[in-house]
Design a protein around this motif. Sequence first.
Motif, mmCIF file in Angstrom:
data_model
loop_
_atom_site.group_PDB
_atom_site.id
_atom_site.type_symbol
_atom_site.label_atom_id
_atom_site.label_comp_id
_atom_site.label_asym_id
_atom_site.label_seq_id
_atom_site.Cartn_x
_atom_site.Cartn_y
_atom_site.Cartn_z
ATOM 1 N N TYR A 1 8.730 -11.216 0.048
ATOM 2 C CA TYR A 1 7.931 -12.099 -0.796
ATOM 3 C C TYR A 1 7.230 -13.221 -0.038
ATOM 4 O O TYR A 1 6.292 -13.819 -0.529
ATOM 5 C CB TYR A 1 8.821 -12.713 -1.879
ATOM 6 N N SER A 2 7.671 -13.518 1.185
ATOM 7 C CA SER A 2 7.061 -14.619 1.924
ATOM 8 C C SER A 2 6.276 -14.158 3.148
ATOM 9 O O SER A 2 5.812 -14.972 3.939
ATOM 10 C CB SER A 2 8.140 -15.618 2.370
ATOM 11 N N THR A 3 6.111 -12.857 3.310
ATOM 12 C CA THR A 3 5.400 -12.339 4.481
ATOM 13 C C THR A 3 3.892 -12.531 4.331
ATOM 14 O O THR A 3 3.318 -12.232 3.288
ATOM 15 C CB THR A 3 5.695 -10.844 4.689
ATOM 16 N N GLN A 4 3.279 -13.023 5.377
ATOM 17 C CA GLN A 4 1.819 -13.175 5.418
ATOM 18 C C GLN A 4 1.258 -12.054 6.280
ATOM 19 O O GLN A 4 1.488 -12.008 7.486
ATOM 20 C CB GLN A 4 1.448 -14.544 5.977
ATOM 21 N N VAL A 5 0.512 -11.155 5.647
ATOM 22 C CA VAL A 5 0.007 -9.955 6.305
ATOM 23 C C VAL A 5 -1.501 -10.065 6.477
ATOM 24 O O VAL A 5 -2.222 -10.362 5.522
ATOM 25 C CB VAL A 5 0.342 -8.692 5.492
ATOM 26 N N SER A 6 -1.972 -9.827 7.691
ATOM 27 C CA SER A 6 -3.412 -9.851 7.955
ATOM 28 C C SER A 6 -3.886 -8.480 8.418
ATOM 29 O O SER A 6 -3.421 -7.957 9.429
ATOM 30 C CB SER A 6 -3.760 -10.898 9.021
ATOM 31 N N LEU A 7 -4.836 -7.912 7.651
ATOM 32 C CA LEU A 7 -5.546 -6.692 8.043
ATOM 33 C C LEU A 7 -7.027 -7.004 8.251
ATOM 34 O O LEU A 7 -7.877 -6.119 8.159
ATOM 35 C CB LEU A 7 -5.380 -5.612 6.974
ATOM 36 N N ASP A 8 -7.323 -8.239 8.520
ATOM 37 C CA ASP A 8 -8.714 -8.683 8.644
ATOM 38 C C ASP A 8 -9.481 -7.857 9.677
ATOM 39 O O ASP A 8 -8.944 -7.469 10.712
ATOM 40 C CB ASP A 8 -8.779 -10.154 9.060
ATOM 41 N N TYR A 9 -10.760 -7.656 9.390
ATOM 42 C CA TYR A 9 -11.695 -7.028 10.326
ATOM 43 C C TYR A 9 -11.236 -5.662 10.800
ATOM 44 O O TYR A 9 -11.300 -5.330 11.980
ATOM 45 C CB TYR A 9 -11.963 -7.963 11.515
ATOM 46 N N ASN A 10 -10.773 -4.861 9.856
ATOM 47 C CA ASN A 10 -10.509 -3.454 10.107
ATOM 48 C C ASN A 10 -11.501 -2.621 9.303
ATOM 49 O O ASN A 10 -12.424 -3.155 8.690
ATOM 50 C CB ASN A 10 -9.060 -3.120 9.756
ATOM 51 N N LYS A 11 -11.327 -1.309 9.306
ATOM 52 C CA LYS A 11 -12.323 -0.424 8.704
ATOM 53 C C LYS A 11 -11.772 0.406 7.557
ATOM 54 O O LYS A 11 -12.344 1.444 7.206
ATOM 55 C CB LYS A 11 -12.905 0.495 9.785
ATOM 56 N N VAL A 12 -10.697 -0.049 6.967
ATOM 57 C CA VAL A 12 -10.143 0.630 5.796
ATOM 58 C C VAL A 12 -11.078 0.408 4.610
ATOM 59 O O VAL A 12 -11.439 -0.727 4.301
ATOM 60 C CB VAL A 12 -8.732 0.104 5.466
ATOM 61 N N GLU A 13 -11.476 1.480 3.931
ATOM 62 C CA GLU A 13 -12.426 1.379 2.822
ATOM 63 C C GLU A 13 -11.782 1.608 1.459
ATOM 64 O O GLU A 13 -12.302 1.140 0.450
ATOM 65 C CB GLU A 13 -13.564 2.383 3.013
ATOM 66 N N HIS A 14 -10.668 2.332 1.444
ATOM 67 C CA HIS A 14 -10.020 2.669 0.166
ATOM 68 C C HIS A 14 -8.605 2.096 0.142
ATOM 69 O O HIS A 14 -7.786 2.409 1.001
ATOM 70 C CB HIS A 14 -9.966 4.183 -0.030
ATOM 71 N N MET A 15 -8.322 1.265 -0.834
ATOM 72 C CA MET A 15 -6.975 0.721 -1.011
ATOM 73 C C MET A 15 -6.253 1.550 -2.064
ATOM 74 O O MET A 15 -6.196 1.200 -3.246
ATOM 75 C CB MET A 15 -7.036 -0.754 -1.416
ATOM 76 N N MET A 16 -5.694 2.657 -1.600
ATOM 77 C CA MET A 16 -5.017 3.578 -2.507
ATOM 78 C C MET A 16 -3.717 2.945 -3.012
ATOM 79 O O MET A 16 -2.993 2.310 -2.253
ATOM 80 C CB MET A 16 -4.720 4.893 -1.797
ATOM 81 N N GLU A 17 -3.434 3.171 -4.274
ATOM 82 C CA GLU A 17 -2.264 2.542 -4.892
ATOM 83 C C GLU A 17 -0.971 2.987 -4.226
ATOM 84 O O GLU A 17 -0.082 2.174 -3.978
ATOM 85 C CB GLU A 17 -2.226 2.870 -6.386
ATOM 86 N N GLU A 18 -0.864 4.258 -3.904
ATOM 87 C CA GLU A 18 0.378 4.758 -3.314
ATOM 88 C C GLU A 18 0.612 4.187 -1.918
ATOM 89 O O GLU A 18 1.742 4.179 -1.429
ATOM 90 C CB GLU A 18 0.364 6.290 -3.254
ATOM 91 N N VAL A 19 -0.443 3.674 -1.266
ATOM 92 C CA VAL A 19 -0.317 3.114 0.073
ATOM 93 C C VAL A 19 -0.027 1.623 0.028
ATOM 94 O O VAL A 19 0.902 1.129 0.687
ATOM 95 C CB VAL A 19 -1.604 3.369 0.888
ATOM 96 N N PHE A 20 -0.818 0.889 -0.754
ATOM 97 C CA PHE A 20 -0.767 -0.565 -0.699
ATOM 98 C C PHE A 20 0.034 -1.215 -1.831
ATOM 99 O O PHE A 20 0.308 -2.410 -1.764
ATOM 100 C CB PHE A 20 -2.191 -1.138 -0.690
ATOM 101 N N SER A 21 0.398 -0.465 -2.829
ATOM 102 C CA SER A 21 1.168 -1.059 -3.929
ATOM 103 C C SER A 21 2.514 -1.619 -3.470
ATOM 104 O O SER A 21 2.879 -2.740 -3.862
ATOM 105 C CB SER A 21 1.371 -0.026 -5.040
ATOM 106 N N PRO A 22 3.295 -0.905 -2.645
ATOM 107 C CA PRO A 22 4.567 -1.489 -2.184
ATOM 108 C C PRO A 22 4.360 -2.803 -1.434
ATOM 109 O O PRO A 22 5.181 -3.730 -1.537
ATOM 110 C CB PRO A 22 5.145 -0.411 -1.273
#
Length: 490
Positions: free
Chosen positions: A366-387
């Motif tokens: 709950y307190s993790t700060q995650v950065s995926l800035d400046y990458n090339k991912v175009e689709h945020m699929m629910e099964e991938v990013f929901s967790p």
Amino acid sequence: MMKVMQYMVLLVTAAVMIDLIAAAATTAEVEATITTTAVEVVVAEEGEAAADAVAKAGGGWRRLPVFEDQVLKKFPNRGMGRLLVQVDEEDKTPGFPVPVIRDLLTTRKDNHHQEARRLLSLQRTTEGLCVPAEDIWPCECSDNSGSVVITCIGVASAAMIDRALSPEYPNSNMTRLSSMYSALGHLHKEILHGKSFEELDLTSSSIDSVEEGAFSVCQERLTSLMLTTNSLNYFPFKELPLYPKLVTLSVGGNQLTSLDELVGLPELPLTVLYLGNNLISSLHPQVFYSVPHLSVLDLHKNNLTSLPPEVFTPLTELQILYLYKNNIKHLAAGSLWFTTPILRALDLRSNHLEVVESDVFRGVDYSTQVSLDYNKVEHMMEEVFSPLLSNVSTEYGWLSIMGMKLVCDCDVLWIISQPRYMDHLLFAVCTNHTSLSNLSEDELAEDCATDSPLEDDWYDEEEEAMKRRDNESEKKQETGYIKYGWWWLW
């Protein structure tokens, strides 16, 4: 007054200056002027004779010839310089060695004043714990309640370290050796001359090689080893078990290519490991088994292209993981599984990341700060990013995707339908530069129900237009052929 041969700049109080003048009056004619930055003493007669005369006149003043030679080399165009240092007869503590340089303080140029102040702020040396300043110059020795620090800033070679550490000190167990912005080159095996330190900071010292055993005298005491920003292409990780108290190791900013020597080592006490800005291209699946206590792991700006599944699970106390500016285009299942309950930062910026498989993220809390800035991912699929989003959006965590351009089709409906997801998803923008927060959930849901996503409307219309043009073209070709064939037959 006889012709002035030399200026002597002495950092003393007015009271001490009066005593000095009285003591030297019989052997040298002295004129003193108190300025705002220092006390200038103009000594008549021949320069060296006057300096010797003052030193012999009493008051504990003595010459520092070695220091004088170095000053003359450093400032050859600023006149002859002589050094005096006052020794307190009661506690035998020498005062500040003061370089004497003509016109250094009389000029109004700021850089001269700054240089003068730097030279006049030399460390005091305590006779009980350090050696005389002239014996180790340009390095310095300081003592703070028994904590002895050797500082060698901007030295020209490792020979200066030899010079500073070769004298016999009262106690060979010291606290810290610091040598930044130097040009040390090769560190030979006897570089420490039997002196033991708790901290070695050799940052930005142009070190290209270290002989095996160079730091072995520190084995039982060393807690921090800093070799950042040098030119090392090899570091002997296999020797780390010999240092049972070493908790911080920084070898970032070098040319290291492998960490494989860590594999198979016994458990090490390391808690901070800086490996950023090297040439590491791969990680052995068991590379971190020997360092389970790491709280900070920095692997940024290497040549990593992938992460072995579960490679970080041995790090049960990990809090910060830097992986930004590698070349990780594909994250496979298990790549970012964590067993630590206190992960605070996961940085994957600027990795050219394109593909993220399902079940990549585990252990992000709950307190993790995650950065995926400046990458090339175009689709945020629910099964991938929901967790990931469901965890970081619980309390203080977040997921930042600045610089990524999302295809805002039905795949983002699961995000905008959850306000808490939107609150913890930062800088989310569609390919048409629309902010994800500006999308209408109702409109997108309606379009998705009719299989006509908002952002795909323009594509569907264009596709239909292209089909119509193709059909019309085919009909024209067919008609022309028939007419042509008929004319030919006729």
